[in-house]
Design an enzyme around this catalytic site. Sequence first.
Site, PDB file in Angstrom:
ATOM      1  N   ILE A   1       0.614  -1.184   0.240  1.00  0.00           N
ATOM      2  CA  ILE A   1      -0.251  -0.013  -0.007  1.00  0.00           C
ATOM      3  C   ILE A   1       1.010   1.254  -0.103  1.00  0.00           C
ATOM      4  CG2 ILE A   1      -0.328   0.228   2.588  1.00  0.00           C
ATOM      5  CD1 ILE A   1      -2.862   0.931  -0.045  1.00  0.00           C
ATOM      6  N   TYR A   2       2.047   1.208   0.350  1.00  0.00           N
ATOM      7  CA  TYR A   2       2.896   2.457   0.663  1.00  0.00           C
ATOM      8  C   TYR A   2       3.019   3.093  -1.168  1.00  0.00           C
ATOM      9  CZ  TYR A   2       4.345   0.916   5.125  1.00  0.00           C
ATOM     10  OH  TYR A   2       4.275   0.318   6.295  1.00  0.00           O
ATOM     11  N   SER A   3       2.702   4.342  -1.038  1.00  0.00           N
ATOM     12  CA  SER A   3       2.584   4.955  -2.486  1.00  0.00           C
ATOM     13  C   SER A   3       2.075   4.081  -3.326  1.00  0.00           C
ATOM     14  CB  SER A   3       3.833   5.482  -2.659  1.00  0.00           C
ATOM     15  OG  SER A   3       4.349   6.435  -1.825  1.00  0.00           O
TER      16      SER A   3
END
Length: 326
Positions: free
Chosen positions: A60-62
């Site tokens: 989900i990070y960026s």
Amino acid sequence: MQYVRLGSSGLKVSRLALGCMSYGEPGLGTHPWSLGEDESLPYVAQALDLGINFFDTANIYSLGTSEEFLGRALRKLTRREDVVVATKVYEKMDDNPLSGGLSRSAIHRELDASLRRLGTDYVDLYIVHRWDYDTPVEETMEALHDVVRAGKVRYIGASSMHAWQLAKAQYVADLHGWTRFVSMQNHYNLLNREEERDMLPFCREEGVGVTPWSPLARGRLARPWDTESRRTAGDPIQDRFYGPTERADREVAAAVAEIAAERGVPMAQVALAWMLGRPGITAPVVGATRPHHLTDAVAALGLELDAAETARLEAPYVPHAVVEYV
């Protein structure tokens, strides 16, 4: 650098992990302060130079670009077999109703997507980012066991859940002969010590390694309380975690600042030294967006606080409400 086993597993990791949430395409996802690829690369290189072999990211990070940046950086800078790569699964990656969660379908789909973005055929540690209240834990644990058996994952870990949930997952794994979680990545720092009640004692008893996230309380333990940064300006989650207890939290941060001044070291070193000295803590996950962030973190490994200093740091603490990570 110091190296330790991750829980009771055979995996050896550095006593600090580089958290890669700050690296990703700016503007994608919920982290507007993230650094682009060219800005991110030097921090991965610096971490390797300092002996850090443990790198933590999430799908989900960026929106996946953190995985992409980390994968390309590691391929450029080192050998795959010399590093421990952790990524996570649970969060929705788009608006499709099938996206997100810890169903068998989601785990297999998202793992394959993470492997493509990372440019590798396996991850060392695959972490469930949150507890899935909509999927039977038996389905989740069997799916995780299957990806381990398939060779796509070496070890599995958990993050941000109640102690009873971790206990239930481990029980289900033992009952069926499936793979157990070897690590817990939880919210723990001088401003939020609620994990000392149940989670940390359980992990010590069961041989589960602990890799806390936000060991510096999203920067509040690394600088004077009212100092503004790109992170504080664009991170509303801070108010959710620390807003209701701000008065007491300020006193904790002030104690960190006082001891740091007496020692002649940055505040971050004191806060990390406290955490590294807690029983059962394996490897705090530290972020870095300036070069001194990593050098301060590594220096904390050599800073030993005495009993009086530890008592001063802990004395102002007040209980915090339980945060539901959903």
